[in-house]
Design an enzyme around this catalytic site. Structure first.
Site, PDB file in Angstrom:
ATOM      1  CE  LYS A   1     -21.445  49.986 -29.401  1.00 51.33           C
ATOM      2  NZ  LYS A   1     -22.066  49.196 -28.355  1.00 51.33           N
TER       3      LYS A   1
HETATM    4  N1  GLU Z   1     -16.696  48.761 -25.303  1.00 52.48           N
HETATM    5  C1  GLU Z   1     -16.002  48.323 -26.472  1.00 52.48           C
HETATM    6  C2  GLU Z   1     -16.878  48.519 -27.692  1.00 52.48           C
HETATM    7  O1  GLU Z   1     -18.082  48.626 -27.570  1.00 52.48           O
HETATM    8  C3  GLU Z   1     -15.594  46.877 -26.392  1.00 52.48           C
HETATM    9  C4  GLU Z   1     -14.477  46.683 -25.456  1.00 52.48           C
HETATM   10  C5  GLU Z   1     -13.983  45.267 -25.308  1.00 52.48           C
HETATM   11  O2  GLU Z   1     -14.667  44.306 -25.701  1.00 52.48           O
HETATM   12  O3  GLU Z   1     -12.896  45.128 -24.742  1.00 52.48           O
HETATM   13  O4  GLU Z   1     -16.350  48.592 -28.779  1.00 52.48           O
END
Ligand code: GLU
Length: 307
Positions: free
Chosen positions: A242
């Protein structure tokens, strides 16, 4: 011990194949052992947050048969907990104020800036403010004083990993110059607060894990298990996800959902599940799931023409 896994998307757009793989992979790891599976929105980077994408992501999880446990957690509502963790680090001298701008750091290192916003620490920090702010300069960011020595962990997919954080990134930012807490601190505080025992996520985050373990140790938190899943790429090897705004999931028709889920499962080493209703597919996948069959590298995916 009950396994507690989580899926932690940033609400910066709809679910994409890369994030679907992370969702399905973390769900399979947690559910195969009868564990809990939590959803947390990582919405600290407010300029990147897209209004409505939380609802879209949750609706997509439901459509793909991925049911979560408990309340949805949002990082934007947890500033007090991050303040407390920062204060604890401050008391022990494990953080310091830093005046350096990105431009100054880049000039010092003469290296190009990383384009990954999760990894927005720029080049290896040369330690400029480690011993105190230079005369007349004001604090901008707050950095973690990285202890010397290698961090080692056993990734459930990638095997034994060793990283010298001080050499690879240096003292990294835990509170950014523009105000928000950094992803690295927030994720560590949240995983501990939610008693997460298992972090299963995309391979692009493997490079953050040693930093997170270093922070866990400094804060006295347990280290969960880690599994880094194949990073989904185009057949040419370009990352899809994304953050690139690529590969939106198909619209709501049942057949396409089945096909997309089968594709996500094949990325996780579970081939040959007949596309059908997502719950039946996941039920079969859980029986066939073997973490040792997950490929260690990237997964090149050809989407083919729209049906
Ligand atoms: N928020 C992160 C992302 O969407 C993932 C973080 C995680 O899983 O530690 O790539």
């Amino acid at each position: 011990m009950t396994v507690i896994g989580r899926f932690a998307p940033s609400p910066t757009g709809p679910l994409h194949l890369g994030s679907l793989v992370a969702a399905v992979g973390s769900w399979l790891f947690a559910r195969k052992d009868g564990g809990r599976w939590l959803v947390r929105f990582e919405d600290l980077d407010t300029p990147r947050v897209v209004r409505g994408s939380e609802e879209e992501i949750l609706a997509a999880l439901v459509r793909y048969g991925l049911e979560w446990d408990g309340e949805i957690v949002r990082q934007s509502e947890r500033t007090r907990q991050y303040e407390e963790a920062l204060a604890a680090l401050r008391v022990r001298g494990q953080v310091f104020d830093c005046c350096c701008s990105r431009a100054e750091l880049q000039r010092a290192a003469s290296a190009p800036a990383t384009s990954d916003p999760q990894d927005a620490d720029g080049p290896v920090y040369p330690g400029t403010c480690r011993g105190g702010l230079p005369e007349g300069r004001v604090a901008r960011a707050i950095r973690f004083r990285v202890p010397a020595g290698a961090v080692r962990f056993d990734d459930l997919v990638r095997g034994a990993i060793e990283e010298d954080v001080l050499a690879r990134t240096g003292d990294f930012v835990v509170k950014r110059a523009d105000g928000p807490f950094a992803y690295q601190l927030a994720v560590v505080v949240d995983d501990a607060a939610q008693d997460v025992t298992q972090v299963v996520r995309g391979g692009d985050l493997l490079s953050s894990t040693a930093r997170q373990i270093a922070l866990q140790r400094a804060l006295g938190f347990p280290t969960p298990e880690y599994a880094h899943l194949p990073l989904v790429t185009s057949p040419e090897g370009a990352k899809l996800g994304k953050r690139d705004g690529a590969l939106p999931l198909p619209a709501l028709d049942e057949r396409r959902i089945g096909n997309t889920l089968a594709l996500a499962l094949s990325v996780l080493g579970i081939a040959g599940i007949e596309p059908g209703g997502p719950r039946a597919m996941l039920g079969e996948a859980i029986h066939r799931f073997d973490p040792r069959a997950i490929p260690r590298g990237n997964a090149a995916v050809s989407l083919g023409p729209e049906p």
